[in-house]
Write an enzyme that holds these catalytic residues in place. Structure first.
Site, PDB file in Angstrom:
ATOM      1  N   LYS A 186       0.819  -1.208   0.000  1.00 37.60           N
ATOM      2  CA  LYS A 186       0.000   0.000   0.000  1.00 37.60           C
ATOM      3  C   LYS A 186       0.864   1.274   0.000  1.00 37.60           C
ATOM      4  O   LYS A 186       2.078   1.211   0.215  1.00 37.60           O
ATOM      5  CB  LYS A 186      -0.955  -0.029   1.194  1.00 37.60           C
ATOM      6  CG  LYS A 186      -1.914  -1.238   1.167  1.00 37.60           C
ATOM      7  CD  LYS A 186      -2.997  -1.089   0.129  1.00 37.60           C
ATOM      8  CE  LYS A 186      -3.712  -2.363  -0.289  1.00 37.60           C
ATOM      9  NZ  LYS A 186      -4.311  -3.202   0.707  1.00 37.60           N
ATOM     10  N   THR A 187       0.241   2.412  -0.193  1.00 32.48           N
ATOM     11  CA  THR A 187       0.989   3.668  -0.355  1.00 32.48           C
ATOM     12  C   THR A 187       1.802   4.006   0.894  1.00 32.48           C
ATOM     13  O   THR A 187       2.916   4.504   0.801  1.00 32.48           O
ATOM     14  CB  THR A 187       0.019   4.809  -0.703  1.00 32.48           C
ATOM     15  OG1 THR A 187      -0.639   4.469  -1.923  1.00 32.48           O
ATOM     16  CG2 THR A 187       0.758   6.132  -0.878  1.00 32.48           C
TER      17      THR A 187
END
Ligand SMILES: *Cc1c(COP(=O)(O)O)cnc(C)c1O
Length: 372
Positions: A186-187
Site C-alpha cells: 500500500k501507499t
C-alpha cells in the site's frame, strides 16, 4: 538470452527516517514507552484524514471486522458491496454471520453503481461498504443520500485510497467509519497494519473496547473483559514505521500520481486504453495504475499478462468478481464486474521506479495492443 531485470509491482519506500524511528522503537519503545509511537501515529493519522478518532490495528481487515461488529451487524443482516473487490472487504461480513449482497460496478470508476445499490436494498440491509477501488472514488454524495433515506450506515474501505479526496474531503473521513491498510503493497506501509477512523465518539469508544479484548477505557478492575472482543492491535514497532511514512505521505502520494501520469502520457495515442478516472471534484491517490482495454481491441487481460511475464514485469490481474468464488454465497455476477476484469491489468508503480522502468512497462503494453 539474459532476461531483463525484474520490475516488481510494488515495494515500500524505506528511507533513513523509517530506519531511525523503527530502531528507536526497538531500543526504547517498551515499558512506559510501549504506546508512545502508537499514540503518535494515531493522532498524526487522524489529523491527516481530518477526523477526531483513529485506532491503529494489525490489519485493515481487522479494522473492518471491528467496525461492522460495533455497528451491531450479524446474522440475518445484509451488507451491500461491489462484486469487484479484494476478498478482505467481504470476509468480515461473512465472519459476522451476515449476508453479502454483491452489486455491479460502474464501467468507468470500477466502484459501486449507485442505481444497483438502490435496487439491492431490502428491509434487512444494514450497511453499504464503499470501497474506493485502486484509489478511485465511490460517488459518496449519492451513497450518503441513499444511506440517509433508508437509515443504512455507509462505511468506507479506504485501504487503497490514501491521498484520495472527494469534494475536498479525504477518503475514509466521510462514512460512519473508514478503514485503511498499511500492508507492504500500500501507499503507506508498516509491513502489516491498518487503521480505523471515525468522527462518531460512541463508535470510537466501542471499537476501542473491542480492539482491546473487550476491556473498557478507564475501567479500574484489571484483566476484566466487559464483552467478547478482538485482538487486532498494532505493535508500537510497526507504529514507528507508520510515523515515519506519514511524515512523507505528501511525497509518497505525489510520486504515485506522477507514475500514473507517465503511463497516461505513454498511452495518450491509443484510444483503446483507458486508465484510472479522476472525475470533476475528485483527486485520486493513484495507488494502483490500472489499464482497461477496449472490448473491440482484440486484447484481453490474459494476453497482456502473458506478455508481461515474458518481459519479467510483475503486472497483476484486476480483481475477479467475488461472486465467481465457488464458496461465496450465491450472487449474480455483475456484467461490468466481469467485463472489466477480462480486459484490465494493474501496472507496477513503486516509489523508486525509474523512468526507464516505466518506459519498459509502457512499451510491452503498447506492443500487446498494437499487435492484436
Ligand atoms: C489491502 C486491502 C484490504 C486488506 O488490508 P489488510 O491490511 O491486508 O487487511 C482491504 N480492503 C482493500 C480495498 C484492500 O486493498
Amino acid at each position: 538470452m539474459n532476461k531483463p531485470e525484474r520490475i516488481p509491482l510494488s515495494r515500500p519506500s524505506i528511507t533513513d527516517r523509517e530506519v531511525e524511528l523503527a530502531t528507536d522503537a526497538a531500543r526504547s519503545g517498551w515499558g512506559a514507552q510501549c504506546y508512545a509511537y502508537l499514540e503518535r501515529f494515531e493522532v498524526a493519522f487522524a489529523n491527516h484524514i481530518g477526523v477526531p478518532h483513529a485506532i491503529a490495528t494489525s490489519s485493515c481487515t481487522g479494522a473492518l471486522h471491528m467496525g461492522l461488529a460495533a455497528l451491531g451487524i450479524g446474522a440475518g443482516d445484509e451488507v451491500i458491496l461491489a462484486d469487484t473487490n479484494w476478498v478482505a472487504s467481504v470476509a468480515p461480513v461473512l465472519q459476522l454471520g451476515a449476508t453479502p449482497v454483491l452489486v455491479d460496478i460502474c464501467a468507468d470508476t470500477w466502484c459501486l453503481d449507485v442505481d444497483a445499490v438502490r435496487a439491492a436494498i431490502t428491509p434487512r440491509t444494514r450497511a453499504i461498504i464503499a470501497v474506493h477501488l485502486y484509489g478511485n472514488l465511490c460517488d459518496m454524495d449519492a451513497l450518503q443520500t441513499l444511506g440517509n433515506e433508508y437509515g443504512i450506515a455507509v462505511v468506507e474501505d479506504a485501504a487503497e485510497a490514501i491521498g484520495s479526496t472527494y469534494l475536498g474531503q479525504r477518503a475514509g473521513a466521510m462514512g460512519a467509519f473508514g478503514v485503511f491498510s498499511f500492508h507492504g503493497s500500500k501507499t503507506i506501509s508498516t509491513g502489516e497494519g491498518g487503521m480505523f477512523v471515525t468522527s462518531d465518539a460512541r463508535l470510537y469508544d466501542k471499537v476501542l473496547s473491542l480492539s482491546n479484548h473487550g476491556r473498557v477505557k478507564g475501567q479500574t478492575r484489571q484483566f476484566w473483559p466487559e464483552m467478547l472482543g478482538f485482538k487486532y492491535k498494532m505493535s508500537n514497532l510497526q507504529a514507528a514505521l507508520g510515523c515515519a511514512q506519514l511524515e512523507r505521505v505528501e511525497a509518497l502520494v505525489a510520486r504515485k500520481r506522477e507514475i500514473l501520469q507517465s503511463y497516461r502520457d505513454a498511452f495518450a495515442g491509443e484510444s483503446s486504453i483507458r486508465m484510472n478516472p479522476e472525475p470533476e471534484g475528485t483527486h485520486i491517490g493513484a495507488w494502483m495504475p490500472t489499464v482497461v482495454v477496449d472490448g473491440q481491441s482484440g486484447v484481453m487481460a490474459n494476453g497482456m499478462l502473458e506478455k508481461f511475464v515474458h518481459a519479467n514485469i510483475d503486472a497483476r490481474p484486476f480483481f475477479a468478481p467475488l461472486s465467481t468464488l465457488p464458496w461465496m454465497p450465491p450472487n449474480a455476477t455483475g456484467a461490468n464486474a466481469q467485463s472489466v476484469y477480462e480486459r484490465a491489468v494493474n501496472l507496477p508503480s513503486f516509489h523508486d521506479m525509474t523512468n526507464d522502468q516505466i518506459a519498459r512497462v509502457s512499451y510491452v503494453l503498447l506492443e500487446a495492443v498494437r499487435r492484436a
